[in-house]
Design an enzyme around this catalytic site. Structure first.
Site, short mmCIF file in Angstrom:
data_model
loop_
_atom_site.label_atom_id
_atom_site.label_comp_id
_atom_site.label_asym_id
_atom_site.label_seq_id
_atom_site.Cartn_x
_atom_site.Cartn_y
_atom_site.Cartn_z
NE ARG A 32 -11.05 27.87 26.74
CZ ARG A 32 -9.56 28.07 26.09
NH1 ARG A 32 -9.64 28.12 24.75
NH2 ARG A 32 -8.66 27.99 26.74
CG ASP B 297 -2.87 33.43 19.80
OD1 ASP B 297 -1.75 33.47 20.42
OD2 ASP B 297 -3.76 32.85 20.18
CB THR C 160 -5.66 39.93 23.26
OG1 THR C 160 -6.61 39.11 22.56
CG2 THR C 160 -4.31 39.53 23.56
CG ASP D 268 -5.67 35.14 22.69
OD1 ASP D 268 -6.49 36.40 22.75
OD2 ASP D 268 -5.91 34.49 22.04
CG HIS E 124 -2.83 24.47 24.71
ND1 HIS E 124 -3.65 24.58 26.05
CD2 HIS E 124 -3.29 25.05 23.60
CE1 HIS E 124 -4.80 25.16 25.26
NE2 HIS E 124 -4.58 25.49 24.00
CD GLU F 279 -6.32 30.54 24.81
OE1 GLU F 279 -7.24 29.71 24.64
OE2 GLU F 279 -5.43 31.21 24.05
CD GLU G 100 -4.02 23.08 28.56
OE1 GLU G 100 -3.19 22.11 28.66
OE2 GLU G 100 -3.55 24.24 28.42
CD GLN H 32 -12.12 28.66 20.42
OE1 GLN H 32 -12.03 29.14 21.56
NE2 GLN H 32 -11.26 27.90 19.77
CD GLU I 287 -1.80 32.85 23.84
OE1 GLU I 287 -0.93 33.66 22.94
OE2 GLU I 287 -2.84 32.69 23.67
CE LYS J 118 -8.33 32.58 21.31
NZ LYS J 118 -7.92 31.98 22.41
#
Length: 422
Positions: free
Chosen positions: A243, A133, A263, A239, A140, A205, A369, A246, A207, A259
């Site tokens: 949070r 990834d 996915t 993905d 971002h 996410e 975000e 992490q 992607e 993570k």
């Protein structure tokens, strides 16, 4: 190099003008039916074209390995390389337009080779060898940097010099439509010692990703200008990210379990041939990257992307509209950097773009975000709010390119959040 199908060509079966899958697309996938087993196909409107049936009938190029499309993954076909890909694509365009009438004029073969898509179960398209990834959206990376670092120095010093990436977990890549279980993990506490519990800050996410075609050789490097011959095609990707897990685990080696739990990817692999009409100039790069990352033609693709959120109550809203063209680092640069140390890539390797955010507030690619790390909750049309995902929420990502009357799309990647298992 690319096998581009003329925009004026029409299939002999009816295809809605707003379909993601006109004859100019012909994305590859793996599907199964109760009677026919698992095999490869291409999408055409609301149909899946059974490539195994076409090969058995002798309608595909004669030099293909026997049984190439009767397998449970696209790996063997992707490994054959671009000359073979081009030959198959050109033949399919002839057959499906009726220019070569052998399929159109054979009712029995048509019934066998054209399978209604709603009668098919779509599978993962590849046996995924490895997963990387990247972190290639400047918007971002800047937004996240402002949240967690000095806003005046949001990007790390290396960010504009190389495509940042990390090696992920291929075993937990799942097909669109498969539910995703909220992960358990270690969570930081005010007391200092962590606690064990369900993730409280589950995020998506937005992607895309590409699949590697032929293997490269260990100890060799690919240049950006040579990389396109190693890229079989693209999919949409979500993905999923924990949070809070992490935040506790990522020092010093980066994300791990936050993570690794899931996915999701879309089932249809859209080729660079299909996307070639939508090439545009890529963002300018300053400073100029080192020579091994420089491209003679610096282009990307104008692919419109969106994210919809459907709550357990059934309320739905589009919460993001972004575009692939915003990415600072191109796929060719990503692959060139991945092999720059002599690291080889293998057929079926999956390379994620990283979250794709644009410059406007409605083009952000994740809730982190959108809500400024949960401090400004998102208000949905029915009055519900979201700082992060709730159990029962379904995330639906879509993507397509359009120029004039020509539309080439990816379909969707979707996944619903299930409660954690304590």
């Amino acid at each position: 190099m690319y096998e581009i199908i003329d925009a004026s060509l029409r299939a002999f079966v009816e295809v809605d003008p707003d379909s993601d899958f006109p004859i100019q697309n012909l994305p590859y996938g793996i599907f199964s039916t109760p009677a026919g087993g698992t095999r490869a196909g291409v999408a055409l409107g609301t149909w899946v074209v059974d490539l195994q049936a076409l090969q058995r009938a002798g309608l595909l190029p004669e030099n293909l390995p026997p049984g190439l499309f009767g397998r449970s993954s696209l790996n063997a076909f992707a490994a054959t390389g671009r000359p073979c890909w081009n030959a198959v694509r050109a033949r399919l365009a002839q057959l499906l337009s009726g220019e070569d009438p052998r399929l159109r004029d054979d009712p029995a073969l048509r019934r066998q080779a054209l399978v209604p898509m709603d009668a098919c179960a779509l599978q993962l398209p590849f046996e995924i060898a490895s997963y990387t990834d990247f972190y290639s959206s400047e918007e971002h990376a800047t937004n996240v940097g402002k949240l967690f670092r000095d806003p005046a120095n949001a990007l790390t010093p290396n960010w504009k010099h190389m495509p940042i990436g990390y090696n992920g977990r291929a075993s937990s890549v799942v097909p669109s439509g498969q539910d995703v279980r909220r992960p358990m993990g270690q969570l930081a506490t005010a007391a200092g010692a962590p606690e064990w519990g369900p993730c409280r800050q589950l995020d998506f996410e937005l992607e895309t990703a590409f699949f590697v075609g032929p293997d490269s050789r260990l100890g060799s490097r690919l240049s950006p200008d040579h990389a396109a011959s190693y890229i079989f095609g693209m999919v949409l990707m979500n993905d999923w990210s924990a949070r809070d897990i992490q935040r506790w685990e990522y020092v010093p080696l980066g994300p791990f379990q936050a993570k690794a739990f899931a996915t999701s990817i879309s089932p249809w692999v859209v080729t660079l041939d299909a996307l070639a009409p939508f090439r545009v100039e890529a963002p300018a790069q300053a400073p100029c990257p080192l020579p091994y990352l420089q491209e003679r033609e610096r282009t990307t693709y104008d692919i419109e992307l969106s994210v919809a959120l459907r709550t357990e109550s059934g309320a739905s809203a589009t919460i993001s509209r972004s575009n692939f063209r915003h990415l600072y680092w191109t796929m060719a640069q990503q692959l060139a950097h991945h092999t720059s140390s002599g690291c080889n890539v293998r057929t079926g390797d999956l390379m994620g773009s990283g979250t794709i955010s644009g410059p406007s507030p409605d083009a952000l690619g994740c809730l982190l975000e959108m809500t400024r790390n949960g401090q400004q909750p998102l208000v949905l049309p029915d009055g519900a709010t979201r700082s992060f995902l709730h159990d029962g929420d379904e995330v639906i990502m879509s993507g397509h390119a359009r120029r004039g009357d020509l539309r080439v799309g990816f379909g969707q990647v979707r996944g619903r959040v299930l409660p954690a298992i304590p």
